[in-house]
Design a protein around this motif. Structure first.
Motif, PDB file in Angstrom:
ATOM      1  N   PHE A   1       0.821  -1.219   0.000  1.00 59.64           N
ATOM      2  CA  PHE A   1       0.000   0.000   0.000  1.00 59.64           C
ATOM      3  C   PHE A   1       0.850   1.263   0.000  1.00 59.64           C
ATOM      4  CE2 PHE A   1      -2.286   3.394   2.131  1.00 59.64           C
ATOM      5  CZ  PHE A   1      -3.534   3.351   1.539  1.00 59.64           C
ATOM      6  N   LYS A   2       0.374   2.273  -0.753  1.00 60.19           N
ATOM      7  CA  LYS A   2       1.058   3.565  -0.759  1.00 60.19           C
ATOM      8  C   LYS A   2       0.120   4.702  -0.356  1.00 60.19           C
ATOM      9  CE  LYS A   2       4.712   2.473  -4.077  1.00 60.19           C
ATOM     10  NZ  LYS A   2       4.459   1.021  -4.107  1.00 60.19           N
ATOM     11  N   VAL A   3      -0.994   4.907  -1.088  1.00 59.43           N
ATOM     12  CA  VAL A   3      -1.864   6.043  -0.793  1.00 59.43           C
ATOM     13  C   VAL A   3      -3.211   5.844  -1.479  1.00 59.43           C
ATOM     14  CG1 VAL A   3      -1.171   7.422  -2.801  1.00 59.43           C
ATOM     15  CG2 VAL A   3      -1.897   8.584  -0.684  1.00 59.43           C
ATOM     16  N   CYS A   4      -4.238   6.512  -0.953  1.00 53.35           N
ATOM     17  CA  CYS A   4      -5.548   6.562  -1.608  1.00 53.35           C
ATOM     18  C   CYS A   4      -5.707   7.895  -2.320  1.00 53.35           C
ATOM     19  CB  CYS A   4      -6.677   6.417  -0.582  1.00 53.35           C
ATOM     20  SG  CYS A   4      -6.747   4.828   0.269  1.00 53.35           S
ATOM     21  N   LEU A   5      -6.530   7.924  -3.362  1.00 52.65           N
ATOM     22  CA  LEU A   5      -6.905   9.167  -4.015  1.00 52.65           C
ATOM     23  C   LEU A   5      -8.212   9.662  -3.404  1.00 52.65           C
ATOM     24  CD1 LEU A   5      -6.089   8.217  -7.721  1.00 52.65           C
ATOM     25  CD2 LEU A   5      -4.630   9.367  -6.033  1.00 52.65           C
ATOM     26  N   PRO A   6      -8.424  10.982  -3.345  1.00 55.41           N
ATOM     27  CA  PRO A   6      -9.598  11.528  -2.646  1.00 55.41           C
ATOM     28  C   PRO A   6     -10.937  10.975  -3.121  1.00 55.41           C
ATOM     29  CG  PRO A   6      -8.023  13.272  -3.100  1.00 55.41           C
ATOM     30  CD  PRO A   6      -7.506  12.050  -3.806  1.00 55.41           C
ATOM     31  N   GLY A   7     -11.062  10.652  -4.410  1.00 52.73           N
ATOM     32  CA  GLY A   7     -12.346  10.209  -4.925  1.00 52.73           C
ATOM     33  C   GLY A   7     -12.603   8.718  -4.822  1.00 52.73           C
ATOM     34  N   GLN A   8     -11.637   7.957  -4.343  1.00 45.50           N
ATOM     35  CA  GLN A   8     -11.783   6.508  -4.274  1.00 45.50           C
ATOM     36  C   GLN A   8     -12.585   6.057  -3.064  1.00 45.50           C
ATOM     37  OE1 GLN A   8      -7.583   5.438  -4.341  1.00 45.50           O
ATOM     38  NE2 GLN A   8      -7.756   4.711  -6.463  1.00 45.50           N
ATOM     39  N   THR A   9     -13.234   4.909  -3.208  1.00 44.38           N
ATOM     40  CA  THR A   9     -13.815   4.244  -2.042  1.00 44.38           C
ATOM     41  C   THR A   9     -12.724   3.444  -1.344  1.00 44.38           C
ATOM     42  OG1 THR A   9     -14.374   2.225  -3.243  1.00 44.38           O
ATOM     43  CG2 THR A   9     -16.016   4.006  -3.263  1.00 44.38           C
ATOM     44  N   VAL A  10     -13.049   2.913  -0.183  1.00 43.55           N
ATOM     45  CA  VAL A  10     -12.100   2.075   0.552  1.00 43.55           C
ATOM     46  C   VAL A  10     -11.631   0.918  -0.326  1.00 43.55           C
ATOM     47  CG1 VAL A  10     -11.872   0.476   2.491  1.00 43.55           C
ATOM     48  CG2 VAL A  10     -13.013   2.677   2.832  1.00 43.55           C
ATOM     49  N   GLY A  11     -12.568   0.236  -0.967  1.00 42.24           N
ATOM     50  CA  GLY A  11     -12.220  -0.914  -1.784  1.00 42.24           C
ATOM     51  C   GLY A  11     -11.474  -0.547  -3.051  1.00 42.24           C
ATOM     52  N   GLU A  12     -11.862   0.542  -3.695  1.00 44.59           N
ATOM     53  CA  GLU A  12     -11.164   0.986  -4.901  1.00 44.59           C
ATOM     54  C   GLU A  12      -9.714   1.324  -4.593  1.00 44.59           C
ATOM     55  OE1 GLU A  12     -14.957   2.992  -7.297  1.00 44.59           O
ATOM     56  OE2 GLU A  12     -13.656   4.221  -6.009  1.00 44.59           O
ATOM     57  N   CYS A  13      -9.490   1.956  -3.467  1.00 40.60           N
ATOM     58  CA  CYS A  13      -8.128   2.288  -3.064  1.00 40.60           C
ATOM     59  C   CYS A  13      -7.324   1.019  -2.807  1.00 40.60           C
ATOM     60  CB  CYS A  13      -8.154   3.165  -1.817  1.00 40.60           C
ATOM     61  SG  CYS A  13      -6.505   3.509  -1.157  1.00 40.60           S
ATOM     62  N   GLN A  14      -7.909   0.103  -2.061  1.00 43.82           N
ATOM     63  CA  GLN A  14      -7.202  -1.121  -1.696  1.00 43.82           C
ATOM     64  C   GLN A  14      -6.805  -1.929  -2.930  1.00 43.82           C
ATOM     65  OE1 GLN A  14      -8.104  -4.651  -1.556  1.00 43.82           O
ATOM     66  NE2 GLN A  14      -6.251  -5.148  -0.398  1.00 43.82           N
ATOM     67  N   ALA A  15      -7.650  -1.925  -3.948  1.00 44.43           N
ATOM     68  CA  ALA A  15      -7.419  -2.753  -5.126  1.00 44.43           C
ATOM     69  C   ALA A  15      -6.733  -2.013  -6.269  1.00 44.43           C
ATOM     70  CB  ALA A  15      -8.758  -3.305  -5.625  1.00 44.43           C
ATOM     71  N   SER A  16      -6.282  -0.783  -6.045  1.00 43.93           N
ATOM     72  CA  SER A  16      -5.730   0.016  -7.136  1.00 43.93           C
ATOM     73  C   SER A  16      -4.341  -0.469  -7.544  1.00 43.93           C
ATOM     74  CB  SER A  16      -5.654   1.493  -6.721  1.00 43.93           C
ATOM     75  OG  SER A  16      -4.648   1.678  -5.748  1.00 43.93           O
ATOM     76  N   LEU A  17      -3.977  -0.146  -8.777  1.00 41.78           N
ATOM     77  CA  LEU A  17      -2.659  -0.500  -9.289  1.00 41.78           C
ATOM     78  C   LEU A  17      -1.562   0.123  -8.443  1.00 41.78           C
ATOM     79  CD1 LEU A  17      -0.888  -1.794 -11.481  1.00 41.78           C
ATOM     80  CD2 LEU A  17      -1.193   0.302 -12.837  1.00 41.78           C
ATOM     81  N   LEU A  18      -1.776   1.370  -8.022  1.00 47.97           N
ATOM     82  CA  LEU A  18      -0.795   2.069  -7.193  1.00 47.97           C
ATOM     83  C   LEU A  18      -0.490   1.296  -5.914  1.00 47.97           C
ATOM     84  CD1 LEU A  18       0.892   4.679  -6.829  1.00 47.97           C
ATOM     85  CD2 LEU A  18      -1.101   5.696  -5.707  1.00 47.97           C
ATOM     86  N   ASN A  19      -1.480   0.555  -5.428  1.00 48.05           N
ATOM     87  CA  ASN A  19      -1.319  -0.200  -4.183  1.00 48.05           C
ATOM     88  C   ASN A  19      -1.149  -1.698  -4.436  1.00 48.05           C
ATOM     89  OD1 ASN A  19      -1.530   2.128  -2.570  1.00 48.05           O
ATOM     90  ND2 ASN A  19      -3.766   2.076  -2.716  1.00 48.05           N
ATOM     91  N   GLY A  20      -0.562  -2.029  -5.582  1.00 53.66           N
ATOM     92  CA  GLY A  20      -0.241  -3.414  -5.880  1.00 53.66           C
ATOM     93  C   GLY A  20      -1.443  -4.310  -6.059  1.00 53.66           C
ATOM     94  N   ARG A  21      -2.550  -3.697  -6.495  1.00 55.43           N
ATOM     95  CA  ARG A  21      -3.810  -4.431  -6.680  1.00 55.43           C
ATOM     96  C   ARG A  21      -4.282  -5.102  -5.392  1.00 55.43           C
ATOM     97  NH1 ARG A  21      -5.921  -2.137 -11.077  1.00 55.43           N
ATOM     98  NH2 ARG A  21      -4.794  -2.573 -13.021  1.00 55.43           N
ATOM     99  N   GLY A  22      -3.769  -4.617  -4.267  1.00 58.41           N
ATOM    100  CA  GLY A  22      -4.223  -5.140  -2.988  1.00 58.41           C
ATOM    101  C   GLY A  22      -3.740  -6.539  -2.685  1.00 58.41           C
ATOM    102  N   ARG A  23      -2.687  -6.991  -3.382  1.00 54.29           N
ATOM    103  CA  ARG A  23      -2.192  -8.351  -3.169  1.00 54.29           C
ATOM    104  C   ARG A  23      -1.350  -8.445  -1.907  1.00 54.29           C
ATOM    105  NH1 ARG A  23      -0.757  -7.320  -8.429  1.00 54.29           N
ATOM    106  NH2 ARG A  23       1.445  -7.321  -7.819  1.00 54.29           N
ATOM    107  N   ILE A  24      -1.351  -9.603  -1.316  1.00 52.58           N
ATOM    108  CA  ILE A  24      -0.517  -9.863  -0.150  1.00 52.58           C
ATOM    109  C   ILE A  24       0.938 -10.025  -0.588  1.00 52.58           C
ATOM    110  CG2 ILE A  24      -0.746 -12.385  -0.238  1.00 52.58           C
ATOM    111  CD1 ILE A  24      -0.961 -12.334   2.847  1.00 52.58           C
ATOM    112  N   ASP A  25       1.865  -9.674   0.264  1.00 57.85           N
ATOM    113  CA  ASP A  25       3.288  -9.935   0.043  1.00 57.85           C
ATOM    114  C   ASP A  25       3.706 -10.994   1.061  1.00 57.85           C
ATOM    115  OD1 ASP A  25       6.021 -10.006  -0.190  1.00 57.85           O
ATOM    116  OD2 ASP A  25       6.317  -7.837  -0.118  1.00 57.85           O
ATOM    117  N   LEU A  26       3.836 -12.209   0.618  1.00 56.76           N
ATOM    118  CA  LEU A  26       4.109 -13.312   1.537  1.00 56.76           C
ATOM    119  C   LEU A  26       5.451 -13.157   2.250  1.00 56.76           C
ATOM    120  CD1 LEU A  26       2.763 -16.333  -0.565  1.00 56.76           C
ATOM    121  CD2 LEU A  26       1.683 -15.172   1.383  1.00 56.76           C
TER     122      LEU A  26
END
Length: 332
Positions: free
Chosen positions: A117-142
């Motif tokens: 995770f890095k950052v959310c954009l003001p217009g995003q929802t919680v889920g949109e932010c979590q799943a964004s490309l900027l945040n690695g599509r929300g994938r876990i890092d094992l």
């Protein structure tokens, strides 16, 4: 789940008893003057100025002041940054009625592995932010799973599991306020982005209401302060921690959305949640007093010198103000 060591628990217990004993012996006027002098004159506090500070107990504020030119006041709206984490930890504790699952604990002590995770954009929802490309599509890092790694992705992913995915920043504020309704009517918080770990915006006055509710045990997080705490310093526990914002010269633990300032050399056992821009809320080890050092300073954040980082400056000053209050003696 790792917990505080016996030696650390002993330190915190001793500090708690000492603070509680002093609270019954030192006049309020003496403590107030010591805190005020420290805020205005201590070298570490001059480095953090301008700021507003307040100290109180479970019932009310007991002392407050402004230090430095053009200091904010109790009603100035400020970016809370990582002070948002304590609010989300408290929200989850309320939703779970104080009974956290093992999964909750892994997420809220930052061991879940969701660290892209890095950052959310003001217009995003919680889920949109979590799943964004900027945040690695929300994938876990094992590679970071089951290790402490200070990253907003833990809380962002957890919020989706809590059913908050569809909420934008304004709806998120409503949900958090509703979840923390034991604070009382009129308690206000907003979000600049739908980021649980760092997006909240508020005032010292409103955050202090939250801390008073914690001290009164009106909120479930009050009974969870310091629990399930994990080691956070890669230099002292390399098999347990990967990344921490705390200077490597100190070893703190991390509990449910908040820190335990229990470094063996300089720690006093306080619970806190300092933000990157310098907003620093705390509760003392005895759970008798709370404090807020409120400021918003975006300079020095990227400095390699810890002393230039607003969060570190606020902690250095805030712990002196806390010490002055607890022992009734101004700190240099």
């Amino acid at each position: 789940m790792r917990t505080l060591t016996l030696s650390t628990l002993g330190l915190v217990t001793a500090l708690s008893g000492h603070a509680a004993d002093l609270a019954t012996r030192i006049p309020l006027s003496q403590r107030s003057e010591a805190a005020r002098t420290t805020a205005n004159e201590a070298a570490a506090c001059k480095a953090a100025q301008p700021f507003f500070w307040e100290i109180g107990n479970a019932e009310r504020p007991l002392a407050a002041g402004q230090a430095g030119d053009k200091a904010p006041d109790a009603q100035t709206r400020l970016a809370l940054a990582s002070a948002s984490k304590w609010l989300y930890g408290a929200y989850v504790a309320q939703e779970r009625q104080g009974k956290l699952s093992n999964e909750d604990i892994r997420f809220l002590t930052f061991e879940s592995g969701y660290t892209r995770f890095k950052v959310c954009l003001p217009g995003q929802t919680v889920g949109e932010c979590q799943a964004s490309l900027l945040n690695g599509r929300g994938r876990i890092d094992l590679q970071t799973s089951n290790l402490f790694d200070y990253n907003g992705g833990h809380m962002q992913k957890h919020a989706t599991l809590m059913g908050l995915s569809m909420l934008n920043k304004d709806a998120l504020a409503v949900a958090i306020q509703r979840g923390l309704r034991p604070i009382g009517p009129g308690w206000d918080i907003s979000y600049s982005q739908a980021q649980l770990a760092g997006g909240a915006v508020g005032t010292a006055s409103q955050y202090s209401r939250f801390l008073r509710a914690v001290l009164r045990n009106d909120l479930q997080i009050g009974a969870l302060l310091g629990t399930h705490a994990v080691c956070t310093n890669p230099a002292t526990c390399p098999n347990e921690a990967l990344k921490t914002p705390i200077p490597p010269t100190e070893t703190w633990h991390y509990s449910i959305g908040h820190w335990v300032e229990d470094d063996p050399k300089v720690g006093d056992g306080a619970f806190s949640s300092p933000g990157a821009f310098g907003f620093y809320p705390w509760i003392d080890a005895s759970k008798t007093f709370y404090g807020v050092l409120a400021r918003e300073d975006r300079s020095g954040m990227r400095s390699d010198d810890p002393d230039q980082k607003p969060a570190v400056q606020s902690v250095d000053c805030g712990r002196l103000i806390r010490a002055a209050w607890l022992n009734g003696q101004a700190q240099p």
